[in-house]
Design a protein around this motif. Structure first.
Motif, PDB file in Angstrom:
ATOM      1  N   ALA A 162     -30.105 -19.044 -78.993  1.00 11.43           N
ATOM      2  CA  ALA A 162     -30.425 -17.760 -78.361  1.00 11.43           C
ATOM      3  C   ALA A 162     -30.944 -16.741 -79.384  1.00 11.43           C
ATOM      4  CB  ALA A 162     -29.185 -17.193 -77.668  1.00 11.43           C
ATOM      5  N   GLY A 163     -31.014 -17.131 -80.653  1.00 10.05           N
ATOM      6  CA  GLY A 163     -31.384 -16.190 -81.697  1.00 10.05           C
ATOM      7  C   GLY A 163     -32.881 -16.037 -81.873  1.00 10.05           C
ATOM      8  N   SER A 164     -33.250 -15.139 -82.786  1.00  7.51           N
ATOM      9  CA  SER A 164     -34.680 -14.815 -82.911  1.00  7.51           C
ATOM     10  C   SER A 164     -35.469 -15.934 -83.572  1.00  7.51           C
ATOM     11  CB  SER A 164     -34.864 -13.484 -83.651  1.00  7.51           C
ATOM     12  OG  SER A 164     -34.332 -13.572 -84.934  1.00  7.51           O
ATOM     13  N   LEU A 165     -34.899 -16.591 -84.577  1.00 13.73           N
ATOM     14  CA  LEU A 165     -35.645 -17.679 -85.215  1.00 13.73           C
ATOM     15  C   LEU A 165     -35.847 -18.839 -84.240  1.00 13.73           C
ATOM     16  CD1 LEU A 165     -36.966 -18.997 -87.648  1.00 13.73           C
ATOM     17  CD2 LEU A 165     -34.694 -19.449 -88.599  1.00 13.73           C
ATOM     18  N   ASP A 184     -25.368 -22.268 -78.166  1.00 19.10           N
ATOM     19  CA  ASP A 184     -25.153 -20.901 -78.650  1.00 19.10           C
ATOM     20  C   ASP A 184     -23.893 -20.357 -77.981  1.00 19.10           C
ATOM     21  OD1 ASP A 184     -27.405 -18.745 -80.083  1.00 19.10           O
ATOM     22  OD2 ASP A 184     -25.579 -17.903 -79.187  1.00 19.10           O
ATOM     23  N   GLN A 185     -23.310 -19.352 -78.606  1.00 21.72           N
ATOM     24  CA  GLN A 185     -22.123 -18.738 -78.007  1.00 21.72           C
ATOM     25  C   GLN A 185     -22.488 -17.835 -76.837  1.00 21.72           C
ATOM     26  OE1 GLN A 185     -20.406 -16.596 -81.287  1.00 21.72           O
ATOM     27  NE2 GLN A 185     -22.116 -15.157 -81.432  1.00 21.72           N
ATOM     28  N   CYS A 236     -21.218 -22.426 -76.220  1.00 23.85           N
ATOM     29  CA  CYS A 236     -19.977 -22.705 -76.954  1.00 23.85           C
ATOM     30  C   CYS A 236     -20.135 -22.225 -78.380  1.00 23.85           C
ATOM     31  CB  CYS A 236     -19.660 -24.209 -76.951  1.00 23.85           C
ATOM     32  SG  CYS A 236     -20.881 -25.221 -77.796  1.00 23.85           S
ATOM     33  N   SER A 237     -18.997 -22.123 -79.067  1.00 20.79           N
ATOM     34  CA  SER A 237     -19.043 -21.785 -80.485  1.00 20.79           C
ATOM     35  C   SER A 237     -19.262 -23.058 -81.303  1.00 20.79           C
ATOM     36  CB  SER A 237     -17.733 -21.131 -80.927  1.00 20.79           C
ATOM     37  OG  SER A 237     -17.729 -20.980 -82.337  1.00 20.79           O
ATOM     38  N   ILE A 238     -19.963 -22.907 -82.416  1.00 20.25           N
ATOM     39  CA  ILE A 238     -20.140 -24.071 -83.296  1.00 20.25           C
ATOM     40  C   ILE A 238     -18.837 -24.443 -83.994  1.00 20.25           C
ATOM     41  CG2 ILE A 238     -22.620 -23.923 -83.729  1.00 20.25           C
ATOM     42  CD1 ILE A 238     -21.815 -22.396 -86.389  1.00 20.25           C
ATOM     43  N   LEU A 262     -29.106 -23.345 -86.777  1.00 16.08           N
ATOM     44  CA  LEU A 262     -29.473 -21.949 -87.048  1.00 16.08           C
ATOM     45  C   LEU A 262     -28.319 -20.989 -86.784  1.00 16.08           C
ATOM     46  CD1 LEU A 262     -32.921 -21.861 -85.166  1.00 16.08           C
ATOM     47  CD2 LEU A 262     -32.504 -22.483 -87.556  1.00 16.08           C
ATOM     48  N   ALA A 263     -27.329 -21.403 -86.011  1.00 10.68           N
ATOM     49  CA  ALA A 263     -26.261 -20.465 -85.620  1.00 10.68           C
ATOM     50  C   ALA A 263     -25.582 -19.902 -86.857  1.00 10.68           C
ATOM     51  CB  ALA A 263     -25.233 -21.181 -84.744  1.00 10.68           C
ATOM     52  N   SER A 277     -30.714 -22.143 -94.559  1.00  3.56           N
ATOM     53  CA  SER A 277     -30.166 -21.412 -95.695  1.00  3.56           C
ATOM     54  C   SER A 277     -30.942 -20.096 -95.790  1.00  3.56           C
ATOM     55  CB  SER A 277     -30.271 -22.237 -96.984  1.00  3.56           C
ATOM     56  OG  SER A 277     -29.676 -21.518 -98.056  1.00  3.56           O
ATOM     57  N   TYR A 284     -22.638 -13.017 -97.754  1.00  2.99           N
ATOM     58  CA  TYR A 284     -23.579 -13.779 -96.905  1.00  2.99           C
ATOM     59  C   TYR A 284     -24.307 -14.841 -97.736  1.00  2.99           C
ATOM     60  CZ  TYR A 284     -27.968 -14.761 -94.455  1.00  2.99           C
ATOM     61  OH  TYR A 284     -29.038 -15.397 -93.884  1.00  2.99           O
ATOM     62  N   LYS A 306     -24.384 -19.034 -97.553  1.00  4.57           N
ATOM     63  CA  LYS A 306     -25.565 -19.904 -97.479  1.00  4.57           C
ATOM     64  C   LYS A 306     -25.570 -20.916 -98.624  1.00  4.57           C
ATOM     65  CE  LYS A 306     -27.229 -18.447 -93.664  1.00  4.57           C
ATOM     66  NZ  LYS A 306     -27.338 -19.339 -92.509  1.00  4.57           N
ATOM     67  N   ILE A 321     -34.933 -19.653 -96.296  1.00  2.00           N
ATOM     68  CA  ILE A 321     -35.867 -18.801 -95.559  1.00  2.00           C
ATOM     69  C   ILE A 321     -35.943 -17.444 -96.244  1.00  2.00           C
ATOM     70  CG2 ILE A 321     -36.328 -17.736 -93.322  1.00  2.00           C
ATOM     71  CD1 ILE A 321     -34.567 -20.113 -92.157  1.00  2.00           C
ATOM     72  N   ARG A 337     -38.279 -13.813 -92.259  1.00  2.00           N
ATOM     73  CA  ARG A 337     -38.936 -14.234 -91.016  1.00  2.00           C
ATOM     74  C   ARG A 337     -38.987 -13.063 -90.049  1.00  2.00           C
ATOM     75  NH1 ARG A 337     -38.224 -13.181 -86.809  1.00  2.00           N
ATOM     76  NH2 ARG A 337     -37.480 -14.470 -85.221  1.00  2.00           N
TER      77      ARG A 337
HETATM   78  N1  LIG Z   1     -34.545 -14.381 -89.676  1.00  2.00           N
HETATM   79  C1  LIG Z   1     -34.626 -14.449 -90.999  1.00  2.00           C
HETATM   80  O1  LIG Z   1     -35.462 -13.800 -91.665  1.00  2.00           O
HETATM   81  C2  LIG Z   1     -33.689 -15.346 -91.746  1.00  2.00           C
HETATM   82  C3  LIG Z   1     -33.796 -15.412 -93.122  1.00  2.00           C
HETATM   83  C4  LIG Z   1     -32.946 -16.249 -93.809  1.00  2.00           C
HETATM   84  C5  LIG Z   1     -32.036 -17.019 -93.117  1.00  2.00           C
HETATM   85  N2  LIG Z   1     -31.939 -16.922 -91.773  1.00  2.00           N
HETATM   86  C6  LIG Z   1     -30.921 -17.734 -91.091  1.00  2.00           C
HETATM   87  O2  LIG Z   1     -31.490 -18.331 -89.952  1.00  2.00           O
HETATM   88  C7  LIG Z   1     -30.519 -18.408 -88.903  1.00  2.00           C
HETATM   89  C8  LIG Z   1     -31.063 -17.774 -87.633  1.00  2.00           C
HETATM   90  O3  LIG Z   1     -31.394 -16.432 -87.922  1.00  2.00           O
HETATM   91  P1  LIG Z   1     -31.829 -15.432 -86.770  1.00  2.00           P
HETATM   92  O4  LIG Z   1     -32.659 -14.385 -87.416  1.00  2.00           O
HETATM   93  O5  LIG Z   1     -32.372 -16.188 -85.602  1.00  2.00           O
HETATM   94  O6  LIG Z   1     -30.407 -14.801 -86.409  1.00  2.00           O
HETATM   95  P2  LIG Z   1     -29.915 -14.311 -84.947  1.00  2.00           P
HETATM   96  O7  LIG Z   1     -28.718 -13.438 -85.203  1.00  2.00           O
HETATM   97  O8  LIG Z   1     -31.037 -13.773 -84.151  1.00  2.00           O
HETATM   98  O9  LIG Z   1     -29.448 -15.670 -84.271  1.00  2.00           O
HETATM   99  C9  LIG Z   1     -28.235 -16.291 -84.608  1.00  2.00           C
HETATM  100  C10 LIG Z   1     -27.693 -16.938 -83.344  1.00  2.00           C
HETATM  101  O10 LIG Z   1     -26.481 -17.630 -83.692  1.00  2.00           O
HETATM  102  C11 LIG Z   1     -25.565 -17.423 -82.614  1.00  2.00           C
HETATM  103  N3  LIG Z   1     -24.211 -17.608 -83.136  1.00  2.00           N
HETATM  104  C12 LIG Z   1     -23.563 -16.840 -84.051  1.00  2.00           C
HETATM  105  N4  LIG Z   1     -22.326 -17.298 -84.238  1.00  2.00           N
HETATM  106  C13 LIG Z   1     -22.173 -18.383 -83.430  1.00  2.00           C
HETATM  107  C14 LIG Z   1     -21.128 -19.289 -83.182  1.00  2.00           C
HETATM  108  N5  LIG Z   1     -19.937 -19.196 -83.807  1.00  2.00           N
HETATM  109  N6  LIG Z   1     -21.328 -20.299 -82.298  1.00  2.00           N
HETATM  110  C15 LIG Z   1     -22.517 -20.420 -81.652  1.00  2.00           C
HETATM  111  N7  LIG Z   1     -23.553 -19.572 -81.832  1.00  2.00           N
HETATM  112  C16 LIG Z   1     -23.380 -18.582 -82.717  1.00  2.00           C
HETATM  113  C17 LIG Z   1     -25.808 -16.015 -82.129  1.00  2.00           C
HETATM  114  O11 LIG Z   1     -25.334 -15.825 -80.804  1.00  2.00           O
HETATM  115  C18 LIG Z   1     -27.320 -15.917 -82.245  1.00  2.00           C
HETATM  116  O12 LIG Z   1     -27.958 -16.262 -81.029  1.00  2.00           O
HETATM  117  C19 LIG Z   1     -29.255 -17.747 -89.437  1.00  2.00           C
HETATM  118  O13 LIG Z   1     -28.378 -18.748 -89.904  1.00  2.00           O
HETATM  119  C20 LIG Z   1     -29.758 -16.890 -90.579  1.00  2.00           C
HETATM  120  O14 LIG Z   1     -28.764 -16.689 -91.574  1.00  2.00           O
HETATM  121  C21 LIG Z   1     -32.751 -16.106 -91.073  1.00  2.00           C
END
Ligand SMILES: NC(=O)c1ccc[n+]([C@@H]2O[C@H](COP(=O)([O-])OP(=O)(O)OC[C@H]3O[C@@H](n4cnc5c(N)ncnc54)[C@H](O)[C@@H]3O)[C@@H](O)[C@H]2O)c1
Length: 277
Positions: free
Chosen positions: A14-17, A36-37, A51-53, A72-73, A111, A139, A143, A166, A169
């Motif tokens: 459900a996250g942005s990446l 996703d949670q 669910c939670s990871i 990615l979670a 990472s 944080y 990683k 990464i 992004r």
């Molecule tokens: N976006 C970036 O620029 C960037 C850069 C470096 C690393 N990352 C890594 O990439 C991953 C995704 O990043 P993003 O920007 O999409 O973050 P985001 O916060 O948009 O998405 C993270 C998702 O993980 C889910 N989540 C969190 N805890 C959870 C759990 N216990 N169980 C299940 N789901 C859970 C959240 O609900 C969310 O949908 C992350 O691990 C982040 O650290 C992202």
């Protein structure tokens, strides 16, 4: 190697990446299992597990029959140690262990550049993909632990593990640091697709960055798995550096100029609010 008939589990779906990846992977023929949670209203994966990871029983069910995992979670910013420990470290161990038990041989781990945030920005040349771990925050430590867990599951269990460091992004670069560190959404899709399709398995640490003119991160690790980024943040340089824009140009801070981690190395790194209170 996972071909486009594969079934791919994506945690943090459900996250942005994940939003950069799911549609493109589906168009390429992959079947996506979202984990996703939370479940967004527009969840578009073929199957969805809320669910939670850290819930191993739920993961066992969700991962059944999958060919690879994109993990990615996680918490993507600095916050309380206990939250990062539970979600980013315990959660990643659970995902790797349940993937192993499900017979899944390939896992892609998100990472971050912040696992090596206190590495200095080079005056010239590029920083190696596997440069020493030098985290800039709790944080970043989480990683680094993600990478260490990936290494363990490769060397002990023979799984193919791709640790993607990464950089930044975003839909588009929004400040001077991003002119070096940007990873475009389209290049993110290219990078994760390369991890799924390469026949060069093993253990990899790879910078997630676009083909930016000002890039200081090596592309060698990406090339080794067939990742060739196409987007260049320089296309946005005039807008980012425009002195007449509202608020003035978004210039690099002293931290951005000195360290890979930029403002994460400052006394007040970007934070999430604590969730444990
Ligand atoms: N976006 C970036 O620029 C960037 C850069 C470096 C690393 N990352 C890594 O990439 C991953 C995704 O990043 P993003 O920007 O999409 O973050 P985001 O916060 O948009 O998405 C993270 C998702 O993980 C889910 N989540 C969190 N805890 C959870 C759990 N216990 N169980 C299940 N789901 C859970 C959240 O609900 C969310 O949908 C992350 O691990 C982040 O650290 C992202």
């Amino acid at each position: 190697m996972t071909d486009s008939t594969g079934r791919i589990a994506i945690t943090g779906a459900a996250g942005s990446l994940a939003g950069d990846l799911i549609g493109g992977l589906q168009r390429d023929g992959y079947s996506i299992v979202g984990i996703d949670q939370r479940t967004p209203a527009d969840a578009c994966a073929a199957e969805w597990f809320e669910c939670s990871i850290t819930d191993r029983d739920a993961l066992a069910i969700a991962l059944e029959g999958c060919d690879a995992v994109i993990h990615l979670a996680g918490i993507p910013l600095e916050t309380e140690w206990g939250d990062l420990l539970r979600t980013n470290i315990d959660g990643t161990q659970a995902v790797l262990e349940m993937a192993r038990q499900a017979g899944i041989r390939r896992v892609v781990l998100a990472s971050s550049i912040h696992s090596a945030g206190y590495v200095e920005v080079p005056d010239d040349g590029k920083v190696d993909d596997d440069v020493v771990v030098r985290p800039d925050t709790f944080y970043g430590v989480s990683k680094a632990a993600v990478e260490a867990l990936g290494s363990l599951y490769h060397y002990r269990h023979g799984m193919d593990i791709f640790c993607l460091r990464i950089a930044g992004r975003f839909q588009r670069p929004h400040d001077e640091r991003m002119l070096s560190a940007w990873l475009s959404p389209a290049d993110a899709l290219r990078l994760f697709t390369a991890c799924l399709t390469t026949s060069n398995g093993g253990f990899h640490t790879i910078w997630g960055v676009s083909a930016n003119t000002r890039n200081y991160l090596s592309g060698d690790g990406g090339e080794a798995i067939g990742f060739f980024p196409r987007d260049n943040a320089e296309d946005y340089a005039d807008a980012v550096l425009d002195p007449d824009q509202e608020g003035g140009p978004t210039l690099a801070s002293q931290w951005d100029r000195q360290y890979l981690g930029g403002d994460f190395c400052s006394p007040n790194p970007p934070r999430l609010k604590s969730r444990s209170a």
